[in-house]
Design a protein around this motif. Structure first.
Motif, PDB file in Angstrom:
ATOM      1  N   ILE B  90       0.841  -1.200   0.000  1.00 52.44           N
ATOM      2  CA  ILE B  90       0.000   0.000   0.000  1.00 52.44           C
ATOM      3  C   ILE B  90       0.872   1.245   0.000  1.00 52.44           C
ATOM      4  CG2 ILE B  90      -0.267   0.427   2.505  1.00 52.44           C
ATOM      5  CD1 ILE B  90      -3.393   0.221   1.864  1.00 52.44           C
ATOM      6  N   ASN B  91       0.280   2.358  -0.432  1.00 50.93           N
ATOM      7  CA  ASN B  91       1.007   3.625  -0.466  1.00 50.93           C
ATOM      8  C   ASN B  91       1.196   4.186   0.941  1.00 50.93           C
ATOM      9  OD1 ASN B  91       0.546   6.942  -0.889  1.00 50.93           O
ATOM     10  ND2 ASN B  91       1.942   5.994  -2.317  1.00 50.93           N
ATOM     11  N   ASN B 259      -0.952  19.580   1.902  1.00 51.83           N
ATOM     12  CA  ASN B 259       0.356  19.351   1.266  1.00 51.83           C
ATOM     13  C   ASN B 259       0.288  18.340   0.132  1.00 51.83           C
ATOM     14  OD1 ASN B 259       1.760  20.891   3.475  1.00 51.83           O
ATOM     15  ND2 ASN B 259       0.907  19.195   4.655  1.00 51.83           N
ATOM     16  N   VAL B 260      -0.883  18.245  -0.481  1.00 50.64           N
ATOM     17  CA  VAL B 260      -1.093  17.178  -1.459  1.00 50.64           C
ATOM     18  C   VAL B 260      -0.174  17.327  -2.680  1.00 50.64           C
ATOM     19  CG1 VAL B 260      -2.992  18.305  -2.703  1.00 50.64           C
ATOM     20  CG2 VAL B 260      -2.950  15.795  -2.499  1.00 50.64           C
ATOM     21  N   GLU B 261       0.291  18.545  -2.917  1.00 44.98           N
ATOM     22  CA  GLU B 261       1.251  18.737  -4.022  1.00 44.98           C
ATOM     23  C   GLU B 261       2.540  17.940  -3.775  1.00 44.98           C
ATOM     24  OE1 GLU B 261       2.661  22.762  -4.508  1.00 44.98           O
ATOM     25  OE2 GLU B 261       3.532  22.341  -6.481  1.00 44.98           O
ATOM     26  N   MET B 262       2.837  17.672  -2.496  1.00 49.63           N
ATOM     27  CA  MET B 262       4.082  16.987  -2.141  1.00 49.63           C
ATOM     28  C   MET B 262       3.912  15.484  -1.922  1.00 49.63           C
ATOM     29  SD  MET B 262       5.566  19.786   0.592  1.00 49.63           S
ATOM     30  CE  MET B 262       7.294  19.248   0.481  1.00 49.63           C
ATOM     31  N   THR B 263       2.676  15.004  -1.839  1.00 42.44           N
ATOM     32  CA  THR B 263       2.472  13.626  -1.364  1.00 42.44           C
ATOM     33  C   THR B 263       2.120  12.632  -2.474  1.00 42.44           C
ATOM     34  OG1 THR B 263       0.140  14.057  -0.842  1.00 42.44           O
ATOM     35  CG2 THR B 263       1.750  14.449   0.918  1.00 42.44           C
ATOM     36  N   TYR B 264       2.438  12.978  -3.705  1.00 43.78           N
ATOM     37  CA  TYR B 264       2.244  12.071  -4.840  1.00 43.78           C
ATOM     38  C   TYR B 264       3.045  10.791  -4.648  1.00 43.78           C
ATOM     39  CZ  TYR B 264       6.720  14.237  -5.758  1.00 43.78           C
ATOM     40  OH  TYR B 264       8.001  14.687  -5.597  1.00 43.78           O
ATOM     41  N   PRO B 265       2.751   9.687  -5.268  1.00 45.93           N
ATOM     42  CA  PRO B 265       1.553   9.449  -6.072  1.00 45.93           C
ATOM     43  C   PRO B 265       0.339   9.223  -5.169  1.00 45.93           C
ATOM     44  CG  PRO B 265       2.889   7.464  -6.010  1.00 45.93           C
ATOM     45  CD  PRO B 265       3.652   8.514  -5.258  1.00 45.93           C
ATOM     46  N   TYR B 266      -0.852   9.232  -5.767  1.00 47.35           N
ATOM     47  CA  TYR B 266      -2.087   9.304  -4.986  1.00 47.35           C
ATOM     48  C   TYR B 266      -2.868   7.995  -4.965  1.00 47.35           C
ATOM     49  CZ  TYR B 266      -0.652  14.070  -5.666  1.00 47.35           C
ATOM     50  OH  TYR B 266       0.107  15.209  -5.695  1.00 47.35           O
ATOM     51  N   PHE B 267      -3.791   7.924  -4.025  1.00 43.69           N
ATOM     52  CA  PHE B 267      -4.686   6.785  -3.740  1.00 43.69           C
ATOM     53  C   PHE B 267      -3.939   5.711  -2.942  1.00 43.69           C
ATOM     54  CE2 PHE B 267      -6.770   7.934  -8.046  1.00 43.69           C
ATOM     55  CZ  PHE B 267      -7.341   9.054  -7.479  1.00 43.69           C
ATOM     56  N   HIS B 268      -4.704   4.774  -2.368  1.00 45.30           N
ATOM     57  CA  HIS B 268      -4.088   3.786  -1.473  1.00 45.30           C
ATOM     58  C   HIS B 268      -3.119   2.879  -2.221  1.00 45.30           C
ATOM     59  CE1 HIS B 268      -7.400   1.329  -3.108  1.00 45.30           C
ATOM     60  NE2 HIS B 268      -6.652   0.291  -2.813  1.00 45.30           N
ATOM     61  N   ASP B 269      -3.261   2.784  -3.537  1.00 46.92           N
ATOM     62  CA  ASP B 269      -2.324   1.967  -4.305  1.00 46.92           C
ATOM     63  C   ASP B 269      -1.283   2.811  -5.047  1.00 46.92           C
ATOM     64  OD1 ASP B 269      -4.012   3.104  -6.148  1.00 46.92           O
ATOM     65  OD2 ASP B 269      -4.514   1.236  -7.197  1.00 46.92           O
ATOM     66  N   GLY B 270      -1.321   4.125  -4.811  1.00 51.69           N
ATOM     67  CA  GLY B 270      -0.330   5.008  -5.430  1.00 51.69           C
ATOM     68  C   GLY B 270      -0.389   5.005  -6.944  1.00 51.69           C
ATOM     69  N   ALA B 271      -1.569   4.744  -7.495  1.00 50.38           N
ATOM     70  CA  ALA B 271      -1.660   4.559  -8.951  1.00 50.38           C
ATOM     71  C   ALA B 271      -1.746   5.868  -9.726  1.00 50.38           C
ATOM     72  CB  ALA B 271      -2.860   3.678  -9.287  1.00 50.38           C
ATOM     73  N   ALA B 272      -2.152   6.954  -9.081  1.00 52.16           N
ATOM     74  CA  ALA B 272      -2.284   8.232  -9.793  1.00 52.16           C
ATOM     75  C   ALA B 272      -1.039   9.080  -9.570  1.00 52.16           C
ATOM     76  CB  ALA B 272      -3.527   8.978  -9.332  1.00 52.16           C
ATOM     77  N   ASN B 273      -0.365   9.390 -10.670  1.00 51.32           N
ATOM     78  CA  ASN B 273       0.903  10.113 -10.556  1.00 51.32           C
ATOM     79  C   ASN B 273       0.745  11.612 -10.370  1.00 51.32           C
ATOM     80  OD1 ASN B 273       3.204   8.543 -10.498  1.00 51.32           O
ATOM     81  ND2 ASN B 273       3.054   8.055 -12.675  1.00 51.32           N
ATOM     82  N   THR B 274      -0.349  12.148 -10.893  1.00 52.06           N
ATOM     83  CA  THR B 274      -0.493  13.614 -10.876  1.00 52.06           C
ATOM     84  C   THR B 274      -1.821  14.015 -10.250  1.00 52.06           C
ATOM     85  OG1 THR B 274      -1.616  13.711 -13.021  1.00 52.06           O
ATOM     86  CG2 THR B 274       0.810  13.728 -13.052  1.00 52.06           C
ATOM     87  N   LEU B 275      -1.877  15.255  -9.799  1.00 52.96           N
ATOM     88  CA  LEU B 275      -3.122  15.780  -9.233  1.00 52.96           C
ATOM     89  C   LEU B 275      -4.214  15.831 -10.298  1.00 52.96           C
ATOM     90  CD1 LEU B 275      -1.933  18.580  -6.799  1.00 52.96           C
ATOM     91  CD2 LEU B 275      -3.190  16.485  -6.239  1.00 52.96           C
TER      92      LEU B 275
END
Lengths: 332, 332
Positions: B90-91, B259-275
């Motif tokens: 998990i992310n 601080n979401v600009e800094m916490t990439y990648p997104y979602f619990h599986d880290g599948a989204a690279n960009t906002l």
């Protein structure tokens, strides 16, 4: 007026670094001097790069991973962990006071800190990246682009700028004001009698032949196992890998003993866990001398007085990647 | 006299945290407040522990490895790297503002930061140690023994002290004073018109139903894929793993957007690279709404105003191991 003028001269002399040595005891070890002629913009940029794992393929390993500034500038394990948990061939030397070294790496294959800094980034067993890919990452991060431009005044980031900035930061990683240096600079009660006896043993037994100068080492290459051979657990051949000369086989850069209490385990293969063990081995193998338990303890007590003020700085905040930044590849 | 008395009352009210909200705009998002009732001795000890890789089997992984305070309190890779380079499931969620979460971990299986802190140390896929072995290490380091005694007043270090200290440090990792909070607190020109439009879109489209409060999330569990199913690249089942209820399957803690600009990648599986990608996916899957390119850009612009002041502190220097300290085992 006369007095003011004299003060003015004294200040100039100190700035030029000439009046400095006069204040010290006449010993083969000299006090660590704070760095001079530092480019602060480069230092701040280099500090970020030093802590930035995006200079590795995985996005997980930074310079600070193996040269951890919380732990004496080392990783405190026998040999380092590289990309995909590869086991390194040699013990990570401390980055602290490394600007004082005659050359970088155990075998001296890099002439200076700038030449060293590019090595681990592109080493497949360490950060496993390439300089080109690292530059692609940096060029995609707007705040880095601006900062490089501010510091170097060029339109494009190149690897020379990267390694120059890291090296400039590393120049600031000196550790002045150890208790031993306080003693060198005239504070008589900075050392206990046992520590002072330890120093005299260190000096009179011959350790100081190699471990001398500002870094208490770092300024020559010497054979590991001079009197008795050393059975290394590392395949590293030392200086001969650089010079090609058989006579240089098993010659290694003498490590600095500054902050040695923090830079365990010891030797190029990290085989000695404690200072007691390291002093015993060095005495036998390099000097043909068996220190008594009491002598060993005094030398160790002296060595612990070489711990200086650790670099003190705010943890850098790294500029975030942009949408265009190539993503790290930790698992492929 | 009257005026002084009023000031006195105001100050007391601020300290008690009650007069505070009155100063803000009436919005579903509230400004981050600096931490109150912090035990500074515990914070300093916890900071060292947070950065200490000796709490891992390998001696290489610390809390900061995956919740890196140089990088928004995350590792910026889809799923984390554990002992022997194991790939996590998990992310890694950000540690920043995590004290504001209703519970810890994506599935909320830890009630609070203290309960969370013990998890990774003993997780075979993360730091791969045991609490007993971690305590053996700490008990063997004289400077830690003294500091624990100073802070907790007990003769022996136990895991509760370790996790309490780490949690207390983590309580300080809040990020006040983002541009959005400045706007909430009355600075009208803190946001550009586009950012403000982005906020209004965020609010009126329904994002704010889950992403609200001080942390802009973190205060509820919600189903990932409410309108359309989410095809996760992670096997994690979410809240049902904790409650055992089938209805909780694929429910995850709503992540903070601070601080979401800094916490990439997104979602619990880290599948989204960009906002941009994350906003698009969330709109479609959670709200059944397809944002136009322009709407998406405005929401992203708003989200970037949620970056607050990052925790600012001096890199901790860790006390060295002693001869008795069990050595890390990175390769066996």
């Amino acid at each position: 007026m006369m007095r003011m003028k004299m003060v003015g001269i004294a200040v100039s002399a100190v700035i030029a670094g000439t009046a400095w040595a006069a204040a010290t005891r006449d010993e083969p070890i000299t006090p660590i001097r704070p760095p001079v002629q530092v480019n602060l913009g480069m230092v701040e940029l280099g500090k970020k790069l030093y802590f930035d794992p995006r200079l590795s393929k995985s996005g997980f390993i930074s310079c600070n991973s193996c040269h951890n500034l919380s732990m004496g500038g080392t990783d405190n394990i026998p040999t380092s962990i590289g990309d995909k948990w590869q086991q390194g061939p040699i013990n990570a030397p401390t980055v602290l006071n490394s600007s004082l070294n005659v050359a970088q790496f155990w075998d001296g294959r890099a002439a200076d800190l700038k030449a060293q800094a590019g090595g681990p980034i592109a080493n497949p067993g360490e950060m496993a990246f390439t300089h080109t890919l690292a530059l692609d990452v940096l060029e995609s991060i707007p705040a880095y682009v601006r900062e490089f431009k501010q510091v170097f005044g060029k339109d494009k980031i190149d690897i020379d700028q990267v390694t120059l900035a890291i090296a400039e930061f590393e120049k600031t990683l000196v550790t002045p004001n150890s208790r031993f240096d306080q003693w060198l600079l005239g504070k008589d009660d900075a050392l206990t009698p046992a520590e002072l006896e330890g120093y005299n043993l260190f000096k009179n037994s011959g350790c100081v032949a190699c471990h001398n100068g500002e870094a208490v080492g770092g300024n020559s290459f010497q054979k590991m196992g001079l009197v008795e051979p050393y059975k290394a657990s590392s395949p590293a051949e030392g200086r001969s890998a650089v010079t090609g000369k058989d006579a240089d086989r098993f010659n290694f850069k003498v490590p600095t003993l500054r902050n040695v209490e923090m830079t365990y385990p010891y030797f190029h293969d990290g085989a000695a866990n404690t200072l007691t063990e390291a002093v015993d081995t060095m005495g036998r193998l390099q000097l043909g001398k068996k220190f008594t338990k009491d002598e060993n303890a005094r030398i160790v007590a002296f060595l612990k007085t070489l711990t200086g003020e650790q670099p003190k700085f705010t943890l850098p905040i790294l500029p975030p990647s942009s949408d265009a930044t190539p993503r790290p590849k930790p698992f492929n």
